[in-house]
Write an enzyme that holds these catalytic residues in place. Structure first.
Site, PDB file in Angstrom:
ATOM      1  N   LYS A 210       0.814  -1.227   0.000  1.00  0.00           N
ATOM      2  CA  LYS A 210       0.000   0.000   0.000  1.00  0.00           C
ATOM      3  C   LYS A 210       0.851   1.283   0.000  1.00  0.00           C
ATOM      4  O   LYS A 210       0.412   2.312  -0.497  1.00  0.00           O
ATOM      5  CB  LYS A 210      -0.965   0.005   1.191  1.00  0.00           C
ATOM      6  CG  LYS A 210      -2.123  -0.970   1.015  1.00  0.00           C
ATOM      7  CD  LYS A 210      -3.134  -0.831   2.159  1.00  0.00           C
ATOM      8  CE  LYS A 210      -4.274  -1.813   1.982  1.00  0.00           C
ATOM      9  NZ  LYS A 210      -5.288  -1.688   3.029  1.00  0.00           N
TER      10      LYS A 210
ATOM     11  N   ASP B 196     -10.179   2.989   1.997  1.00  0.00           N
ATOM     12  CA  ASP B 196     -10.393   2.337   3.305  1.00  0.00           C
ATOM     13  C   ASP B 196     -11.115   3.261   4.302  1.00  0.00           C
ATOM     14  O   ASP B 196     -12.056   2.843   4.971  1.00  0.00           O
ATOM     15  CB  ASP B 196      -9.054   1.908   3.920  1.00  0.00           C
ATOM     16  CG  ASP B 196      -8.546   0.585   3.356  1.00  0.00           C
ATOM     17  OD1 ASP B 196      -9.372  -0.203   2.848  1.00  0.00           O
ATOM     18  OD2 ASP B 196      -7.330   0.340   3.414  1.00  0.00           O
TER      19      ASP B 196
HETATM   20  P1  NAP Z   1      -0.821  -3.473   9.519  1.00  0.00           P
HETATM   21  O1  NAP Z   1      -0.460  -2.270   8.737  1.00  0.00           O
HETATM   22  O2  NAP Z   1       0.066  -4.666   9.513  1.00  0.00           O
HETATM   23  O3  NAP Z   1      -1.029  -2.980  11.038  1.00  0.00           O
HETATM   24  C1  NAP Z   1      -1.299  -3.916  12.066  1.00  0.00           C
HETATM   25  C2  NAP Z   1      -1.681  -3.144  13.319  1.00  0.00           C
HETATM   26  O4  NAP Z   1      -2.134  -4.088  14.296  1.00  0.00           O
HETATM   27  C3  NAP Z   1      -0.538  -2.386  13.969  1.00  0.00           C
HETATM   28  O5  NAP Z   1      -1.042  -1.219  14.558  1.00  0.00           O
HETATM   29  C4  NAP Z   1      -0.026  -3.381  15.022  1.00  0.00           C
HETATM   30  O6  NAP Z   1       0.625  -2.761  16.113  1.00  0.00           O
HETATM   31  C5  NAP Z   1      -1.348  -3.932  15.492  1.00  0.00           C
HETATM   32  N1  NAP Z   1      -1.255  -5.248  16.119  1.00  0.00           N
HETATM   33  C6  NAP Z   1      -0.958  -6.427  15.519  1.00  0.00           C
HETATM   34  N2  NAP Z   1      -1.035  -7.427  16.406  1.00  0.00           N
HETATM   35  C7  NAP Z   1      -1.386  -6.870  17.598  1.00  0.00           C
HETATM   36  C8  NAP Z   1      -1.623  -7.393  18.906  1.00  0.00           C
HETATM   37  N3  NAP Z   1      -1.492  -8.679  19.167  1.00  0.00           N
HETATM   38  N4  NAP Z   1      -1.976  -6.534  19.892  1.00  0.00           N
HETATM   39  C9  NAP Z   1      -2.115  -5.224  19.637  1.00  0.00           C
HETATM   40  N5  NAP Z   1      -1.898  -4.671  18.418  1.00  0.00           N
HETATM   41  C10 NAP Z   1      -1.534  -5.488  17.418  1.00  0.00           C
HETATM   42  O7  NAP Z   1      -2.257  -4.043   9.088  1.00  0.00           O
HETATM   43  P2  NAP Z   1      -3.507  -3.202   8.527  1.00  0.00           P
HETATM   44  O8  NAP Z   1      -3.510  -3.199   7.052  1.00  0.00           O
HETATM   45  O9  NAP Z   1      -3.550  -1.895   9.239  1.00  0.00           O
HETATM   46  O10 NAP Z   1      -4.732  -4.118   8.984  1.00  0.00           O
HETATM   47  C11 NAP Z   1      -5.150  -4.179  10.329  1.00  0.00           C
HETATM   48  C12 NAP Z   1      -6.410  -5.057  10.422  1.00  0.00           C
HETATM   49  O11 NAP Z   1      -7.491  -4.411   9.733  1.00  0.00           O
HETATM   50  C13 NAP Z   1      -6.277  -6.435   9.768  1.00  0.00           C
HETATM   51  O12 NAP Z   1      -6.930  -7.380  10.576  1.00  0.00           O
HETATM   52  C14 NAP Z   1      -6.999  -6.290   8.440  1.00  0.00           C
HETATM   53  O13 NAP Z   1      -7.563  -7.512   7.975  1.00  0.00           O
HETATM   54  C15 NAP Z   1      -8.097  -5.315   8.828  1.00  0.00           C
HETATM   55  N6  NAP Z   1      -8.597  -4.532   7.685  1.00  0.00           N
HETATM   56  C16 NAP Z   1      -9.928  -4.626   7.432  1.00  0.00           C
HETATM   57  C17 NAP Z   1     -10.456  -3.886   6.408  1.00  0.00           C
HETATM   58  C18 NAP Z   1     -11.924  -3.974   6.148  1.00  0.00           C
HETATM   59  O14 NAP Z   1     -12.353  -3.504   5.081  1.00  0.00           O
HETATM   60  N7  NAP Z   1     -12.720  -4.483   7.063  1.00  0.00           N
HETATM   61  C19 NAP Z   1      -9.629  -3.068   5.601  1.00  0.00           C
HETATM   62  C20 NAP Z   1      -8.275  -3.005   5.900  1.00  0.00           C
HETATM   63  C21 NAP Z   1      -7.762  -3.754   6.952  1.00  0.00           C
HETATM   64  P3  NAP Z   1       2.196  -2.412  16.039  1.00  0.00           P
HETATM   65  O15 NAP Z   1       2.311  -1.117  15.301  1.00  0.00           O
HETATM   66  O16 NAP Z   1       2.604  -2.329  17.448  1.00  0.00           O
HETATM   67  O17 NAP Z   1       2.852  -3.568  15.310  1.00  0.00           O
END
Ligand code: NAP
Length: 281
Positions: free
Chosen positions: A67, A103
């Site tokens: 992204k 998003d």
């Molecule tokens: P990302 O860029 O990899 O970010 C992951 C985030 O989750 C970071 O803030 C990370 O914290 C945190 N995290 C991971 N494991 C954790 C834990 N065990 N405890 C607390 N915090 C934790 O991923 P992303 O693209 O932002 O996606 C995040 C989530 O949103 C995913 O589950 C994805 O499937 C979902 N999502 C859904 C949609 C939708 O349309 N519904 C769209 C986009 C994403 P750190 O910074 O400390 O590593």
């Protein structure tokens, strides 16, 4: 060459729900478009972007881990994508590669359709990754009074500073400790989990215990697999309005279709396609 191809690029892609969600729209509206998944290794991304432009593609969705990296190949960036610093939708227009981010708006539309407005409301966003950035910026644009808490404090501070620097206003930074979260949760109207905690196969991961969640607020989880996360079930036990991640998934996809094809995509068809797949699991 007929320009009727769409797709998703990421790595690793696993079993993405995007193809079936978009194909359901093409089938319903009898549109002659295809949507495929492209699992592209980082070393092959430049080549992939080079050939896609000439292979009859209208555009692409972009997912983890590209992204941000994809910005290198983009000539024009929408205001949202520029603010967020990430692109999840690309459209090929003449010789230009145009980048968008749907998003944040997908999240806000899912909240609105569930009867939740963030304007002038106290909103706490958990996370500071790609999705959290999109959601937090859009909440600030919509006039929310925003707080952010993320496991890695450095990223929390950066996101808050980016929003304050670009949009003005004050963003509260919360510590991710028990006490920090408890104080961040005090008095909020809307809680949005934009971390991947609780996502399959880590369904048992507990982000917040039920007693920490204020009663009768709105709680949204971006995680959609499982549909009912541990957080949502804890929130339900506190009498909260709960919103799962499928609504946002469908609406960000519908926004992409609008950008590519100029259509008002049938969100309900997209949601049903995703839900029927998730319920099979
Ligand atoms: P990302 O860029 O990899 O970010 C992951 C985030 O989750 C970071 O803030 C990370 O914290 C945190 N995290 C991971 N494991 C954790 C834990 N065990 N405890 C607390 N915090 C934790 O991923 P992303 O693209 O932002 O996606 C995040 C989530 O949103 C995913 O589950 C994805 O499937 C979902 N999502 C859904 C949609 C939708 O349309 N519904 C769209 C986009 C994403 P750190 O910074 O400390 O590593």
């Amino acid at each position: 060459m007929k320009k009727n191809k769409l797709g998703l690029v990421g790595h690793p892609l696993g079993h993405s729900l995007s193809p079936l969600m978009h194909r359901a729209v093409f089938e319903k509206l009898r549109l002659d478009y295809s949507y495929e998944s492209f699992d592209v290794k980082p070393s092959e991304l430049a080549y992939f972007m080079d050939i896609t432009v000439y292979k009859g593609f209208v555009g692409l969705n972009v997912t983890i881990p590209y992204k941000v990296d994809i910005l290198k190949y983009v000539d024009k960036v929408s205001r949202e994508a520029e603010l967020i610093g990430a692109v999840n939708t690309i459209k090929f227009v003449g010789d230009d590669v145009c980048g968008y981010n749907t998003d944040g708006i997908g999240c806000i539309k899912a909240l609105k359709d569930a009867g939740v407005s963030v304007k002038d409301k106290r909103v706490l966003v958990l996370g500071a990754g790609g999705a959290a950035r999109a959601v937090a910026f859009q909440c600030a644009i919509e006039g929310a009074s925003l707080s952010i808490a993320n496991r890695t404090m450095e990223k929390t501070k950066k996101l808050a500073a980016d929003i304050e620097g670009r949009l003005g206003g004050k963003v509260c930074v919360c510590d991710f400790s028990y006490d920090g979260l408890l104080s961040g949760l005090k008095g909020i109207d809307v809680l949005i989990n934009a971390t991947s905690a609780g996502m399959h196969p880590h369904e048992d991961e507990e982000l917040l215990s039920a007693d920490m969640i204020p009663e009768k607020i709105a709680v949204m989880d971006l995680v959609y697999n499982p549909l009912e996360t541990k957080l949502l079930s804890a929130a339900r036990s506190r009498g909260c309005k709960t919103i799962d991640g499928v609504g946002m998934l469908a609406r960000q996809g519908a926004e992409s279709l609008n950008i590519w094809l100029g259509i008002d995509a049938p969100v309900k068809i997209m949601e049903d396609a995703v839900l029927s797949q998730l319920k099979k699991k």
